[in-house]
Structures are given as structure tokens and as C-alpha cells.
Design a protein around this motif. Sequence first.
Motif, mmCIF file in Angstrom:
data_model
loop_
_atom_site.group_PDB
_atom_site.id
_atom_site.type_symbol
_atom_site.label_atom_id
_atom_site.label_comp_id
_atom_site.label_asym_id
_atom_site.label_seq_id
_atom_site.Cartn_x
_atom_site.Cartn_y
_atom_site.Cartn_z
ATOM 1 N N ARG A 49 -51.131 20.295 36.639
ATOM 2 C CA ARG A 49 -50.008 20.472 37.574
ATOM 3 C C ARG A 49 -49.289 19.152 37.726
ATOM 4 O O ARG A 49 -49.950 18.129 37.856
ATOM 5 C CB ARG A 49 -50.532 20.927 38.933
ATOM 6 N N PRO A 50 -47.988 19.105 37.755
ATOM 7 C CA PRO A 50 -47.031 20.204 37.685
ATOM 8 C C PRO A 50 -47.216 21.051 36.423
ATOM 9 O O PRO A 50 -47.541 20.531 35.355
ATOM 10 C CB PRO A 50 -45.682 19.485 37.658
ATOM 11 N N GLY A 51 -46.946 22.356 36.580
ATOM 12 C CA GLY A 51 -47.106 23.302 35.493
ATOM 13 C C GLY A 51 -45.866 23.384 34.619
ATOM 14 O O GLY A 51 -44.873 22.670 34.838
ATOM 15 N N VAL A 52 -45.949 24.275 33.657
ATOM 16 C CA VAL A 52 -44.868 24.390 32.680
ATOM 17 C C VAL A 52 -43.547 24.755 33.339
ATOM 18 O O VAL A 52 -42.507 24.149 33.061
ATOM 19 C CB VAL A 52 -45.242 25.437 31.600
ATOM 20 N N SER A 53 -43.557 25.710 34.247
ATOM 21 C CA SER A 53 -42.275 26.133 34.821
ATOM 22 C C SER A 53 -41.686 25.027 35.679
ATOM 23 O O SER A 53 -40.472 24.837 35.713
ATOM 24 C CB SER A 53 -42.443 27.427 35.617
ATOM 25 N N GLU A 54 -42.528 24.245 36.338
ATOM 26 C CA GLU A 54 -42.011 23.135 37.130
ATOM 27 C C GLU A 54 -41.387 22.066 36.218
ATOM 28 O O GLU A 54 -40.395 21.430 36.581
ATOM 29 C CB GLU A 54 -43.141 22.534 37.975
ATOM 30 N N VAL A 55 -41.962 21.901 35.047
ATOM 31 C CA VAL A 55 -41.388 20.940 34.105
ATOM 32 C C VAL A 55 -40.023 21.426 33.629
ATOM 33 O O VAL A 55 -39.076 20.645 33.497
ATOM 34 C CB VAL A 55 -42.351 20.705 32.924
ATOM 35 N N TYR A 56 -39.909 22.731 33.390
ATOM 36 C CA TYR A 56 -38.589 23.255 33.009
ATOM 37 C C TYR A 56 -37.582 23.112 34.146
ATOM 38 O O TYR A 56 -36.399 22.843 33.923
ATOM 39 C CB TYR A 56 -38.685 24.712 32.536
ATOM 40 N N GLU A 57 -38.033 23.290 35.374
ATOM 41 C CA GLU A 57 -37.133 23.051 36.510
ATOM 42 C C GLU A 57 -36.688 21.597 36.555
ATOM 43 O O GLU A 57 -35.533 21.293 36.879
ATOM 44 C CB GLU A 57 -37.845 23.382 37.835
ATOM 45 N N TYR A 58 -37.617 20.727 36.251
ATOM 46 C CA TYR A 58 -37.303 19.299 36.210
ATOM 47 C C TYR A 58 -36.201 19.043 35.173
ATOM 48 O O TYR A 58 -35.220 18.346 35.425
ATOM 49 C CB TYR A 58 -38.580 18.539 35.866
ATOM 50 N N ARG A 59 -36.385 19.641 34.009
ATOM 51 C CA ARG A 59 -35.370 19.483 32.955
ATOM 52 C C ARG A 59 -34.010 20.005 33.427
ATOM 53 O O ARG A 59 -32.982 19.329 33.255
ATOM 54 C CB ARG A 59 -35.783 20.227 31.679
ATOM 55 N N ALA A 60 -33.989 21.187 34.035
ATOM 56 C CA ALA A 60 -32.720 21.773 34.474
ATOM 57 C C ALA A 60 -32.067 20.900 35.550
ATOM 58 O O ALA A 60 -30.845 20.680 35.548
ATOM 59 C CB ALA A 60 -32.961 23.195 34.997
ATOM 60 N N TYR A 61 -32.889 20.389 36.436
ATOM 61 C CA TYR A 61 -32.387 19.549 37.531
ATOM 62 C C TYR A 61 -31.743 18.277 36.973
ATOM 63 O O TYR A 61 -30.629 17.902 37.356
ATOM 64 C CB TYR A 61 -33.559 19.209 38.454
ATOM 65 N N VAL A 62 -32.427 17.640 36.036
ATOM 66 C CA VAL A 62 -31.899 16.412 35.438
ATOM 67 C C VAL A 62 -30.670 16.736 34.594
ATOM 68 O O VAL A 62 -29.687 15.979 34.591
ATOM 69 C CB VAL A 62 -33.000 15.699 34.631
ATOM 70 N N ASP A 63 -30.696 17.868 33.924
ATOM 71 C CA ASP A 63 -29.530 18.243 33.120
ATOM 72 C C ASP A 63 -28.298 18.441 34.004
ATOM 73 O O ASP A 63 -27.185 18.087 33.603
ATOM 74 C CB ASP A 63 -29.816 19.528 32.324
ATOM 75 N N ARG A 64 -28.501 19.010 35.186
ATOM 76 C CA ARG A 64 -27.353 19.156 36.107
ATOM 77 C C ARG A 64 -26.814 17.780 36.480
ATOM 78 O O ARG A 64 -25.614 17.549 36.493
ATOM 79 C CB ARG A 64 -27.775 19.934 37.359
ATOM 80 N N GLY A 65 -27.733 16.869 36.783
ATOM 81 C CA GLY A 65 -27.297 15.511 37.116
ATOM 82 C C GLY A 65 -26.568 14.855 35.959
ATOM 83 O O GLY A 65 -25.506 14.245 36.139
ATOM 84 N N MET A 66 -27.101 15.008 34.792
ATOM 85 C CA MET A 66 -26.483 14.377 33.624
ATOM 86 C C MET A 66 -25.123 15.004 33.322
ATOM 87 O O MET A 66 -24.186 14.306 32.929
ATOM 88 C CB MET A 66 -27.418 14.499 32.414
#
Lengths: 382, 382, 382, 382
Positions: free
Chosen positions: D92-109
Motif C-alpha cells: 500500500r498504496p495499491g495499484v489504483s491509488e498509484v493510478y490516481e496519483y498519475r492522473a492527479y499529476v497529469d492534471r497538474g502537468m
Amino acid sequence: MHLKEKYLQVRNRTETLCKPLHVEDYVPQPVPFASPPKWHLAHSTWFFEEMILKKNLTGYTEFHRDFGFLFNSYYNTIGERTFRADRGNITRPGVSEVYEYRAYVDRGMTELLSKEISGELRELIELGLNHEQQHQELLITDLKYTLGHNPTFPVYDESFNLLADSNPSFGWLAMEEGIYEIGHDGGAFCFDNELNKHRVYLHAFEISHALVTNGEYLEFMEAGGYSRFDCWLDEGWSWLNENKISHPLYWHQINGKWYYFTLAGLKEVDPDAILSHVSYYEAQAYASWKGLRLPTEFEWEAASELLDWGKRWEWTNSAYLPYPGFKTAAGAVGEYNGKFMINQMVLRGASVATAPGHSRKTYRNFFHPHFQWQYSGIRLAK
Amino acid sequence: MHLKEKYLQVRNRTETLCKPLHVEDYVPQPVPFASPPKWHLAHSTWFFEEMILKKNLTGYTEFHRDFGFLFNSYYNTIGERTFRADRGNITRPGVSEVYEYRAYVDRGMTELLSKEISGELRELIELGLNHEQQHQELLITDLKYTLGHNPTFPVYDESFNLLADSNPSFGWLAMEEGIYEIGHDGGAFCFDNELNKHRVYLHAFEISHALVTNGEYLEFMEAGGYSRFDCWLDEGWSWLNENKISHPLYWHQINGKWYYFTLAGLKEVDPDAILSHVSYYEAQAYASWKGLRLPTEFEWEAASELLDWGKRWEWTNSAYLPYPGFKTAAGAVGEYNGKFMINQMVLRGASVATAPGHSRKTYRNFFHPHFQWQYSGIRLAK
Amino acid sequence: MHLKEKYLQVRNRTETLCKPLHVEDYVPQPVPFASPPKWHLAHSTWFFEEMILKKNLTGYTEFHRDFGFLFNSYYNTIGERTFRADRGNITRPGVSEVYEYRAYVDRGMTELLSKEISGELRELIELGLNHEQQHQELLITDLKYTLGHNPTFPVYDESFNLLADSNPSFGWLAMEEGIYEIGHDGGAFCFDNELNKHRVYLHAFEISHALVTNGEYLEFMEAGGYSRFDCWLDEGWSWLNENKISHPLYWHQINGKWYYFTLAGLKEVDPDAILSHVSYYEAQAYASWKGLRLPTEFEWEAASELLDWGKRWEWTNSAYLPYPGFKTAAGAVGEYNGKFMINQMVLRGASVATAPGHSRKTYRNFFHPHFQWQYSGIRLAK
Amino acid sequence: MHLKEKYLQVRNRTETLCKPLHVEDYVPQPVPFASPPKWHLAHSTWFFEEMILKKNLTGYTEFHRDFGFLFNSYYNTIGERTFRADRGNITRPGVSEVYEYRAYVDRGMTELLSKEISGELRELIELGLNHEQQHQELLITDLKYTLGHNPTFPVYDESFNLLADSNPSFGWLAMEEGIYEIGHDGGAFCFDNELNKHRVYLHAFEISHALVTNGEYLEFMEAGGYSRFDCWLDEGWSWLNENKISHPLYWHQINGKWYYFTLAGLKEVDPDAILSHVSYYEAQAYASWKGLRLPTEFEWEAASELLDWGKRWEWTNSAYLPYPGFKTAAGAVGEYNGKFMINQMVLRGASVATAPGHSRKTYRNFFHPHFQWQYSGIRLAK
């Protein structure tokens, strides 16, 4: 010098180096990479018996049937694994028997060298003598390792000057961009790894006349150099942490003062003397801390005739790799250098432990980047 | 026997054992668990200087200020780690200086033993003598390890009978269920681990009069014993595979015949002689293969007066643990036995390398289950 | 309870324990000795398929031909070495496929348990259920290891009470000298290592009603217990230094306060709660520091009916060795216990992670003396 | 292409590569050098959050305070040692949380990339994208390691073509002696280790158009190549013996036929396809056996425009060392390449696992000489 004379001179020097030894000193192998004096004495002799006398001196009979097996460092058989780190446990044959072995082989060689011999054989004998000189140096550095790890710090020889020298010259030597000839032309004796003479293109660089001194290195230590990861290569940093390294080999801090073990005993560190017994990792970290770098072996060789060198082996920033056109010889002699051309860095120069006349500007010494037990120091470039 | 006489007898025996040694033989420590003869000679002497003379002989001055540090095996400080495996590299003090050390301490002890001494001091001296006898045995087994790993198989002494004996008696001894008294009553000298005499309940068992012979063990080997995992403890099986073990220590198969290294040189294996140099793992596997088991140390002791023993240490199926009421002494002497009471198995009996009169039926020897370098054999039970 | 009902209850409990897990939690094997939940789920199922269904349920076809290979922990072949530490890398079959495997085998077992079965088969099924209960406990302790080494300290289940309890009773229980009956009579289910009931002679001893608490252990820590070599076994002292151990597993000092990781998250250490997650070395050192000792497993069992136990596994001072008359079963089942009888110490009792009803007063748990990851604590004796 | 578009394309490709994965596949770290997919997904994202968004996007708040710690591969603190080999245990963080992390950073970028940004920032973002492409390649090779060590040989994607290609051209390319320009001029994106463009003098050489095929390598194997010590570097010979290497990674001999694991499952070895998954040691030994050699990285680069390359990384005979004038950047980015310049060999080219457009003729890949898990092959020179 006539080859027989040269032979006797080199062989004699090995035994002279052993004069101050006690019988017990001949025995230990303190770490796998450092061999016992007894083994150096015998192995360098084995080379002449095995490679030269057996094949070239009519009527020669080997000294002892076990010695070929005991003192061969080359053979790649299953047996090797068992004995590589066991040289210090072979108490018999003893020291006096090893000296008898040397005398026996010397008689054979003297007889051979009184005859006419081929050019090829002459070359092989020269290789044997250079080989013995390399073992003279190892005999000293390995012995220093044994005595230097004895908590009583025994003296090898008070009068044998193996202390660090100071620098005779200072400042930077500027070298121009261009094509330089590197390597040996093979006209006189050289090792196969020095061949062939070839062209290397160098960009303009500057190289220091002086080697780094103990005092300069102490500044690095006192500035926290051993705890600043940004100065170190990644594997250097791991090496330092895993082995708890915080100073050159043989240094000891006693009551706030720095001492080092020398072959003349424990001495206070002389700040003006040339630094020694640092690994490549330490050399690189020091250079990085100074905002400078180590020279390549090509830069070193190109500048060498304008430099004062020979007091310390100098780490270069070159990996030990073959020159263009490098060929290994057939048979056992071919295992001399080529098979070690991986994961080692080149050192240039010579040290106080090197036999006089043994090194030259094209000479390529090489060790793994973590070794400290040679007389190895630092020359900077930029 | 008067204590002074006994002292000199024990001390003299150590030096007699070293008579056949060459100077070089005194030096090596082939593996961390086997110490050099030089170290055994000095460490057993250190015990008398440090524990007895310094505190009890008025006017005694120590032989050399470094020796306390060099030849102490006990101290639990940071320094220890550095030197534990380095005993073979301490070439100086040399052999003759160690003999001078022995003579010097012997003079002090002779002086002390000419005076009236307290019972407590007498006990400590007895401990020192028993300690020296233990090092006599280790001196022999460690030397055998060094010579036995020399590919030339040197002879220690042709006339020194350390070959395996054969069994004098056979068959099973049946012992009845009941309460047995185990351990030493402390009336004469014993080690602290033998104390106290206490009661143990034993169920009926049978124990073999004879020890397992080489010939019997060869049957196990030839039946594939070293590749039958079902005979072995799990960690024994790992040990065997990781170390490629397939026979007792010192055995060599040459042209289809089995030989073993003895202190009288390499000899053909005698099938009627008592097996030696097996680990606990091998002893246990052999017993399991026979459908039998090893005796516990309590069974062994209960039966010991009806058994012929003393030719080989015998692995028991007992872990080395404290007896009821076990107490460690205060100070350094308290580190003698107690702190090793984990992960070791008890051996009972004595071997050809044990000093005469040193062992007794309550004596508890102990080693890790993988060690083969002692004269260790197998007695079966059921 | 009818065996079918018991079967379903045990099997169901395993899955209930996994309810709070995320798919990712099922995968890792953080260290070779701690297996992934996925593996525990499958291996306990494999036991029923391989040992019972294949041989006893007519018409049964195996779930998947690879599973016998993947989830067998027993086989002593060359293959084993490759996979022992690789259980965390076998991502497929995935979690859902493992649950399908469980359901499939459960259907087979339900069918089998609806028929008349022999006493021998019933015994084997009981062994399978006890085996699964052992894996339930390991599932929890192994999972704790994984989560407890995650720097974010994830919560397994806030409501799952795996916190340390406090002691219900205090003072010393005095036991008389005499013969005691130890071990299991085999009348109901027990493991082979509990057999047979036999007589042991015990000298008078006292055993503590209470287990050592966190607060008591903190006194040892604050008194410098981890740096006082005289309290430790020699190998304990090496273990401590090599692994830089200075507190029980899962303890963390944060801003001067002690916390520990529990399955309900990171909590402040409760001084009144029972100490857990100490190795045998720590247990022995603590006892030694107190001038006391650990009980033997025989003392523990003799006193057990007068003690409150079951909250923590308790290290004893007994090595894990066979009882008189111990026999291993033929075949794979015979590898269950006997082959581990070396270098391990016995623990008695049970812990909060133990399946209800699984342990009993004759139960012998065992681990190597350096392991801390079980819920292991200290009961003192004198 | 606009930078935002490029950003999204690269980021999207990483996730596309993960499409065939099961949740469990994201977790394991089978060996310290191979990281879990979950970690690659998060660490490449961490680069954008830590190096770019936190410093350059006003109002950006970090996704989670622990992620900086968990997914940083750089920091040289005491903590690092604990976690370097533990990436597979952080469930943990699990796979879906990692994908959320990616989406969150992608929004910022995406927000940041919609604004005007400085040239320096643009360069840093390009570095981040190239960094992510490197992790795309590692994601594939590390996943192959995990699946390839699963005894069931799972398929990653039947349609994902990662099988070996065959050679499009044959024969030798002759290059003339002279000065060549080597390295990158820095006009477009490149890594710091490619700088600067500089002159290298090369002697005449020939380089093969084709890479070595499986069939050709099989000839070496069948000629006893893995047991002929004279073909191997000394450390290669030790590596081979200690690790029992006798074929390229992922090869299996089953009933006399050779198979290899591919990401499309286990396949029969195609003799015409290009060899892959050999170490530098194997590449060097093969070349030596053929009487040929590997090209230097300079020879490779000089010839590269006349060669067909990009199907396999190609071992060169050059150590990974700095070019003349090499400078490391200040701060964390400076740790990108320079600190690894020791004990590694350069590979040139690209492989089927390399992101399209990621490599170029000046690109310097580097690994230790014993690594086999990259798609690494052999091009010969003379």
C-alpha cells in the motif's frame, strides 16, 4: 647488461628484500589478494622452471614433483578454487626448502644462460625477470599488509626507505589538443598490454606537476569528505559505508593525532609527504571535491616526459581495456594480462616499492577500484 | 601428585606435543575456528599470567605489555571483532619469543607454587591446567586441519599413534527405567557445566558397546546415504548440499580406493577401525538410516561405567544446556562455558587427542552440529 | 462437533482472516521465512488435495496440474532450492484463482466428508485442519511483517484485537521436586512431536504467574541491557551486533517516545501490556539481567494447569529434540516435525494469533533463537 | 510535436504497456535490480511532482505526503539502505491509488503545460519524459524477469511482439582510420553522459552488418563454449562457475530441445533470430571464441549511420566513463548518470523494449558485465 648478469641481479634483489624477515613472516596470507613471501619466492622461481628450464635445458630434472602444482598461479582447473586463498596454510615445504628451490633453479638458469639461446627464449626469460620484479613489489606491499595489521606494528627495516617523499615541482602543465602516439612499439621488452603504439586524439588539458599530499588530503577528511555522498561514485559510497572506511589504509588516529604504519614502523603523518594507500574511489572523490578530475591514462602518457613521476602509482580515469590490435599469446603466457581486462582501473607511474628500472612511461598497472594496499596516490587534471 | 609437579607435567606435555613442528607450522590459522599452535602456546600461558600471577605473586612484572592484548581470547570489546580471525597473521612475537614467554611464566608459577596458597587459588590453577589440556587437544586437531589441507599431506609424527583404534567389545547394553544421578558433585575438579549432581528420569534403553566402524559407515555411503534426504535433518541436508559433503573429513577417494589423512600421513582406510571426523548431522543421518538413534548425554552417563569409552568423542542427541542450579562465576572465568549454551550438541567420552586423565564420565564437550574436525564418532542407541 | 462442520469452520476462518486484505497484500514474501497470504491460502488447500482427495475421493480430478508443484512446501528435490524464497514472485495464479482452488477442494472435501470414512483418514483430515490452523497463525504474523515494514504503517483491521493484553495474575508458583508426566498420550489429536507421554524428573522450582511486561523490559533497555555483553549468550551478542538490534521487533523511538506497530496501526507502547516480539536471545538476556532464568519446557508443562497462559508464546530453555520413543511417520507426513529437531528452541503456550482451540498444554512450538516475528514473550523461573 | 501532446503521449504509453497486467503482477520485485511495475508507474510520476510541479505550478499541493519518500530512488541517506530491495513489499498504496496519483499529476502537468514556460523548465520536462521512457523499458524487462521465473511461464500479451527479429543485412563494413566526431552537440535533448561532441581517433576497423543469431550462438554452446576457460575473462569465468551459467537467460532445454521464455510465452528457439539476453561476459567470450572482438562505443557510433540497428542493445568493449568536458548538473539531477561511471560497460543501439524515438546514435546505455536481463546481444568487429 648481459642477460645472465641481469638474471642474477634480479634474482638476488628478491632475496635481499627478504633479509629482514623472520621465518614466521614468510608464512601468512592475511587476505586472499595478498600472498605470503614464501609463495612469491617460490612462484617466481616456478616460472623459470616450468616455462623455461623444463623445455630448454637438456637433462634438467624438476626440483620436486609437487612444486609445479603448489606454486602455479595460472591453471584454470577445479583444483584452483580449493587453493587460491590457502597459500598461507601450506607450511611445508618450509622456507629453507624454498631457498633451496631457488638455488637449484638458479644453477639451471646459469647453465642455460652460458649457452647460446634463441631470441624467443631470451624474450621469455626477460618476461620471467619482469614477472619476478612484479612479485618483488607485491612481496613488499603484501608484507606491509601483514605487519600493518599486527597490533604491535612491527618494523620491517628501519633503514629501508619506504616513507613517503615530498613533491619536487608544482603548478599545472598545459597540453595542447591533437593526436598523440600512445603505447609501446615493442622494440624493447614490454608487456603485451602496452602494445601497440597507436594514435589517440586528446583535447587540450592541464595536469598537475605535484601529487596530492597528506596535508591536502587531510583537508578533505576534515571537511567531511567521507560523509559527503555527492563527491562519491555510487559504488564508492557503498564501499565506504559497508567497510566503514574513513581514511587511507594504514592511518590511525591516536589521541587526536594522525599516524600511519610504514615499513619503518608507526610514524606521525607528514603533511608535506605524498599521499598513498588510497583507493580509486577515494582518488575520484577527492578530485570531485576539488572540482577537478583524474587524468586519463592517455593524457598521463602524453604528458609523462614533462612530469616528475615514479614515487607513487597514480590512479587514472581509464578502465583497463585492450589497445587497438591487442593480441594475447598462445598458451599459459597468454593468460598474463588479457583476461583481467574488466572492472579494473589503470594506474600509471611507479612507486618506492617498484623494482628500479621496471616501469616506463607506457607501463599499465591495474587494480580494482576499491584496493588501497598498493602505494597508490593522486595526480589531478582539469 | 603435588600441584607444582602436576603444573610442570601439564606444561611440559604441551611443548612435547610441539616437538615435531617446524617453525612455519606454528603460524597458520587455516579457518577461523582453528587456531595456530603459536597462539595455543601463548594463550594457555596468558591464562596463568593474567588470572594468577598478576594478582597473586608479589613483585611479578608482566612479560610484555602487548601480550595481554594479543593472547586474550575473552574480552568482549569492539577490538575483538578485528582480531578473532587474524591469529594466523600475527607473525611477531615469533615462536622463540613465545617459548620465552612460557619459560618466564613457568618461573613465576614455580615460585608461587613453592609457597602456601589458598584453596581458592589452588582451584584457579587447576582450572588453568585443565584449560591448557583443552588447548593441547585443540592444538592437535587444529594442526591436523592445517596439515590435512596441504596437498602434500605432510607427516606430523610417524610414531605418534593417532590412528583409529578398533572396538574391544560388541553387542547391546540394556539399561533399566528409573532415576539416575547425573552430573558432578564438585568434590574434585570439574568444569562449571558439569555441576550439579542431579536426578534424571530415564526410560529403558539399550546402548551399543561398540562404536561405529569405518567399514559400517562405508556401507551407508555406498547405499547412497549422502543423497537420501529422508535420513537427514533439514539443516543437515542444507549443510551437505551447500558444502558438497559426501564423506567424513580427511577422506579421499583415489583411483577407486578410500584413503584418509592421519597425523602419520595418508593411509588406506581401515574398515575395522573406529570411524572419526563426522559431524553431528552425519552421525544423526547414519543412525536414522540404521533405524536407530544417538543416546542422550544422560543415557550415556548413566551407562558409562559399563561401557568401554575414551577412543573417540561421541555425539549425543542432547543440546548443550545448563543443568538445574547452574551458576556462572563472576568475572572473566564466568565466560568459560555458560555463554556457549546455544546451538551446540554435547559430545561425551574422550579421544586419542585428549590429554590423559583430562576427561571423566561427567565431562561435557560441545560443538556445533556441522563440525567435523574433532575426533568425533558414533555410538548408537535404541 | 462433526468433522464436516469442523472442516468448514476452520476453512472459513482462514478466509475471514483475509477479509481486510487488498489484492496487493496477498502477494509479497518480505523475507524467506515469511510467506505471502496467497501462498498460505493455497498451500493449506494443497494439503487436502494432495494428501486426501487424490487418494480417497473416487473420480476426483486435480484442480490444476501446476498447483501440486507450486504449492508444495515439502519436496526435497533440486527444484526446491530455486523456489523456496520465490513465493512472492509467483503472481499467477492470482488471488481469485486461489480462492477458486479453495472452493473446488472444499466441494471435494464436503463430498468426501458426507461419506463414511476410516479412522486413519479421519486422523489425516484432522492433521490437515491443524496444519491449516498453523498457517492461519503464520498468515497473521507474516502479514504483520509485511505491513510493519511498510514505512506508512498500514492498518490491517482497527477492530481486530491483536494488541497486547495485560497480566491477570502475579507472584511465583512453587513446584515440588519429583516425577512428572510430560507429553501427550495420543488419545485425541496431537502432533507427533508431543508423543509419547513419559516421565521426567524435576527438581523444585518456582515459575512466575505473570509474563514480562513492556514496562519491565523497558527498564532492561534503559539499564543498557543491549550493550552489556555479560547478559548475553555469545551467539546472541553476535546477532545483536551484526543486526544492530536494540529493541523488540516493531518498536520505534519517535521524538523520545516508544511506539510499536500493531495490526491496528502504530500505537504508543503500553507499559502494562505483555511484552512481545522478542527473540530467545533477548529473553535469555533479560532473564540473566534479572538474575533469573527461563523455565524448561518440562517445568512449564508440569506447572501449566496452575498458570494463566495463552496470550503469548513463551520461550523456554529447552532445545527442540525428540521425546523418548519418538517415531516419524512414513512418507511425506513424516517430514512434518522430526527433521527440524536441531538448532531450535521450544516455545510453549499460544498467542492472540493462534487459532482458538489449536494449542494445548503439551503443544510444542519451535523457532530458531534469533526470530522475533512471532508473538513471543518471556515467563521467568528460578 | 507540442510538448503537452508529447507529455500525454509518453505518459499514456506507460499505461498502455500495463494493460495486460493483473493486479498481482504490479507488486513483486523479484531481485533487487528489477523493480515492480507499481514502482515504475509511481516513480516516473514522482519525478514530475517533485522536480517540476512543486516548484513551478502555483498552488499545487502534493498528492500524498508519504509518496515523496516512498517513490524517490535518489536520496542518499541512511534510510535508503532499508528500502532499496524492499520495493516489492510496499503493498500500500495499491495499484489504483498509484493510478490516481498519475492522473492527479497529469492534471497538474496539463495545467502547467497550458502556460508559457521557460526554456529551462521545458528541458527539465523533456528529461522527465525521457526518464519515463527509460522506466517503460525497465518495466518490460523487469516484468519479463518476474514472469520468466514463474514455473508456469505466463503470457504477458500474445499479440505484443517482443520476439526476436532476424537480421536484414550481412557482411562486414570497413571503416577508415582517422578522426571522428563522437558525442552529442546538445542542440536537441540528450542525456548529460552524451555530451560533449568531441574528437576521437580511430584506427581502421571492420564491423559486422548483422548481429549474432541464436543459431550461431548455439554453435558456441555446442562447441563447449561455457567450459573453455581460455575464451573467458577471469571474472567472467568466476561468474559462470559461481552462478552455474550455461546458456542465455530465459533459455530452457526440455527433452533435448532449446526453448526460451518470451513475453508471448515459452517458444522454441528460432536459430535465425537475433540472440538476446547475454551478459557482457558471454558476448566477450563468444567474440574471443570466433577470434574476433566487440567494437568500442566509438567505433560503433562512427559506423552507426551505415548500420542497421535498433533491435537489440549491443555490448561494446568500452567502459562507461565520462567524455572530455563532462560536467554533472547541480542538485539531484546531477546524480542521474555520473555517479554510475565505474564497473559498467556501454551498450549502444536500442531494443524492442525501448520506447520509439527514445534512442539515437549517441545514446549510451550501461550495465554491469554480468547482467543478462536486458535485451542485449552481440555485434562483432575486427
